[in-house]
Design an enzyme around this catalytic site. Structure first.
Site, mmCIF file in Angstrom:
data_model
loop_
_atom_site.group_PDB
_atom_site.id
_atom_site.type_symbol
_atom_site.label_atom_id
_atom_site.label_comp_id
_atom_site.label_asym_id
_atom_site.label_seq_id
_atom_site.Cartn_x
_atom_site.Cartn_y
_atom_site.Cartn_z
ATOM 1 N N GLU A 130 62.677 41.998 109.709
ATOM 2 C CA GLU A 130 63.157 40.637 109.449
ATOM 3 C C GLU A 130 62.051 39.701 108.959
ATOM 4 O O GLU A 130 62.310 38.768 108.198
ATOM 5 C CB GLU A 130 63.822 40.045 110.694
ATOM 6 N N GLN B 40 70.358 40.724 123.759
ATOM 7 C CA GLN B 40 69.838 40.168 122.500
ATOM 8 C C GLN B 40 70.075 38.660 122.386
ATOM 9 O O GLN B 40 70.301 38.140 121.294
ATOM 10 C CB GLN B 40 70.407 40.905 121.287
ATOM 11 N N LYS C 242 78.499 34.216 117.618
ATOM 12 C CA LYS C 242 79.407 35.222 117.077
ATOM 13 C C LYS C 242 80.864 34.744 117.097
ATOM 14 O O LYS C 242 81.637 35.020 116.178
ATOM 15 C CB LYS C 242 79.266 36.512 117.891
#
Lengths: 550, 123
Positions: free
Chosen positions: A47, A110, A159
């Protein structure tokens, strides 16, 4: 329409065509939306490289760079790249997936507080709580990233928001705001100061590239006849071969540039910020000079050095107004004589490859449509000193943060922006290992990037400082157990070759300039070769060390 | 030197945190803090007392750069902890109406905004 689709549409409304990223759990709905999108997504292998490639894409195109990652480690891996953009004033929008809203604050899998983690290195950040706010948030993020002093903006996207439905979302792309016009009173004052000065000097920084003011700077320099020094990010703002170009100032600046700064009676700072690499001991920087400071960012004026005349607003307008005709023949003659006297030479003894000579020859032969990216360390300074740039956005370097590992992802970003241009990344054996995995990205997209890897089997710049300032106590700088980089490149499917003697430099550059695809040149250089001149820490710019004085 | 500032800002996610983080990073110690929301919850008014060896203009500029911040005003300056005095000419920094009082500092008195000691400059 789902939140993830709204995000994609909002990016398209901002004119985004290319994004750099890496998928993962919390960002999966966005990747699902990307599957049907016209956006080009570049899959990097870490990333950090996504952010650095987006940074470079922005630098060469002038657009806002966009990078994408998942939550947790994906998001934290972006942070170095975001900070790089922040320190170098590069407009960027970084989008991170986040765990579902109900899980935020529960130490879920996470989950990290990337909003909080990134706060010191972004212009602004958003945590999108409702799908209704998403399109407007993206528009605001782009506006903020571009405006004033550009920089990165973070959008953290839970999300549940990315999978939520919304009927008839509205998309309003931003118009780029014009910079404010400078105040007439300040312009008149500056013009008068320039007219009255006898030893004026232009000090041009990265703000020239940001403002797109290269032509105006050259016109100003030519109209007034004032010599011009540049910062690391100002390199290319005036063509290196221009008769009034004095090269880079500061820690590794040219002797004639630093002498001019220390003697000038008027310093005209244009898009520059008086950082410590430039000024050395700040209290003794340009000690005889009044300062005219023009910048697009009002907060830079007098931040470190008080300006006698601060001009906020469009640099192009300011430069066009300031075409005075000072009487400076004697000063210019002195500057030009020193420029001739202290010009770099390339006759180093021995038959090992002399990196400055390699860079100079490449510069002489590569042509203008060449983008050079570099990493951080000795080779970075050699590029700054010995490569002749004619445009500021053709020199991509991590100036503020000094990010080792910038070079290869930056080359990827530049090459994707300009597929037909020549892109060369110059790296060192320390820096190259920081993002070596991106050789896979080069191969995947068959990017014709040329990699010049200077290998002195050491962390050269740290070693140089240990030699000079730590009594040659070489602590943890030995990299003699480096892998065979040519074999590593070949393992990634990239042709490579070794350059071990000076007589091989010409043929090596022939090959770099003639081959169509990606290529790595593993160039062995002498560990004892150092970067000169050097202004020691805490000294002023007139106290530079040179090879002959050490 | 100790200063008390009034900061007017939009009430957005992390707005107060941004202010405190920016002040910490620029070496301003927060001695006192009072914050409250407007009736419609859209704005926040913050009164913060700071102590630092660095010039207060640096804090004002850094706060004014924040996207949420609409105005910064010095309301009190203290030379010593037990001596308070009102400023005659309070700064009032808002986006688009910035005034830098040091821009016209006489040449002979010009100093760096703050000095960096040699020991702080390194590779």
């Amino acid at each position: 329409m789902k939140g993830s689709e709204i995000l994609i549409k909002a990016l398209e409304a901002e004119g985004v065509d290319t994004i750099f990223g890496y998928p993962g759990g919390a960002i999966m709905p966005v990747y699902d939306a990307l599957y049907d999108s016209q956006l080009k997504h570049i899959l990097v292998r870490h990333e950090q490289s996504a952010a650095l490639a987006a940074d470079a894409y922005s630098r060469v195109t002038g657009k806002v760079g966009v990078c994408l990652s998942t939550s947790g480690p994906g998001a934290t891996n972006l942070v170095t790249g975001i900070a790089n953009a922040f320190l170098d004033s590069v407009p960027m929008v970084a989008i991170t997936g986040q765990v579902g809203s109900a899980l935020i604050g529960t130490d879920a899998f996470q989950e990290v507080d990337i909003f909080g983690i990134s706060m010191p290195v972004v212009k602004h950040s958003f945590l999108v709580r409702r799908v209704e706010d998403l399109a407007e948030t993206v528009a605001r993020a782009f506006k903020i990233a571009r405006s004033g002093r550009p920089g990165p903006v973070l959008i953290d996207l839970p999300k549940d928001v990315s999978i939520a439905d919304l009927q008839n979302p509205k998309f309003e792309g931003n118009q780029i705001e014009a910079m404010p016009r400078p105040e007439a009173k300040q312009l008149a004052m500056a013009r008068s100061m320039i007219q009255e000065s006898r030893k004026p000097l232009v000090y041009a920084g990265g703000g020239i590239r940001i403002a797109g003011a290269t032509e105006e700077l050259i016109a100003f320099v030519e109209a007034t006849g004032i010599p011009c020094v540049t910062t690391l990010h100002g390199i290319g703002a005036i063509p290196a071969q221009h008769e009034l170009a004095m090269g880079m100032l500061g820690m590794h600046g040219t002797k004639h540039a630093n002498m001019a700064v220390q003697e000038c009676d008027l310093l005209i700072a244009v898009g520059a910020r008086f950082d410590d690499r430039v000024t050395g001991k700040l209290a003794e920087f340009a000690p005889h000079a009044k300062v005219v400071h023009m910048d697009g960012d009002q907060f830079e004026i007098s931040k470190l050095r008080s300006a006698d005349c601060g001009i906020v607003g469009d640099i192009k307008v300011s430069l066009n107004f300031l075409h005075a005709k000072p009487q400076i023949e004697e000063w210019v003659a002195t500057c030009m004589e020193r420029k001739r006297q202290y010009a770099f030479t390339y006759d180093a003894p021995g038959d090992t490859v002399y990196a400055p000579g390699f860079i100079k020859e490449l510069s002489d032969r590569a042509g203008d449509n060449t983008f050079i990216t570099c990493d951080v360390g000795q080779h970075q300074m050699w590029v700054a000193q010995h490569y002749s740039f004619n445009l500021p956005n053709h020199h991509l370097t991590s100036g503020g943060l000094g990010t080792m590992g910038f070079g290869l992802p930056a080359a990827i970003g530049a090459q994707l922006a300009y597929p037909d241009a020549r892109v060369v990344t110059m790296s060192g054996d320390g820096s190259f290992m920081m993002n070596i995995q991106e050789l896979a990205t080069v191969k995947r997209y068959n990017l014709p990037i040329k990699i010049v890897l200077f290998d002195n089997q050491a962390l050269g710049m740290v070693r140089q400082w240990q030699e000079l300032f730590f009594e040659k106590r070489y602590s943890e700088v030995d990299l003699s157990d480096n892998p065979d980089f040519a074999k590593v490149a070949e393992a990634f499917g990239i042709p490579a070759f070794r350059v071990e003697k000076r007589e091989e430099v010409g043929p090596a550059i022939d090959r770099i300039l003639s081959e169509d695809g990606p290529l790595l040149a593993h160039v062995f250089i002498d560990q004892a070769a150092n970067v000169w001149p050097l202004v020691p820490p805490g000294k002023n710019n007139s106290e530079m060390l040179e090879a002959t004085t050490v | 030197m100790r200063f008390t500032l009034d900061v007017t800002m939009a009430n957005t996610e992390g707005a107060l945190e941004r202010i405190l983080g920016r002040l910490r990073q620029r070496s301003f110690n927060v001695c006192a803090l009072n914050a409250g929301l407007s009736a419609n919850m859209a704005r926040m008014d913050v009164r913060v007392t700071l102590e630092s060896a660095r010039p207060i203009e640096l804090a004002i500029k850094q706060l004014a750069k924040l996207i949420d911040v609409e105005g910064v005003e010095i309301i009190k300056a203290e030379e010593h902890h037990h001596h308070e005095s009102k400023l005659r000419h309070p700064h009032n920094h808002t986006h688009g109406h910035h005034q830098d009082h040091r821009q016209h500092a006489p040449f002979e008195h010009r100093q760096p905004a703050f000095d960096l000691s040699p020991s702080q400059i390194g590779l």
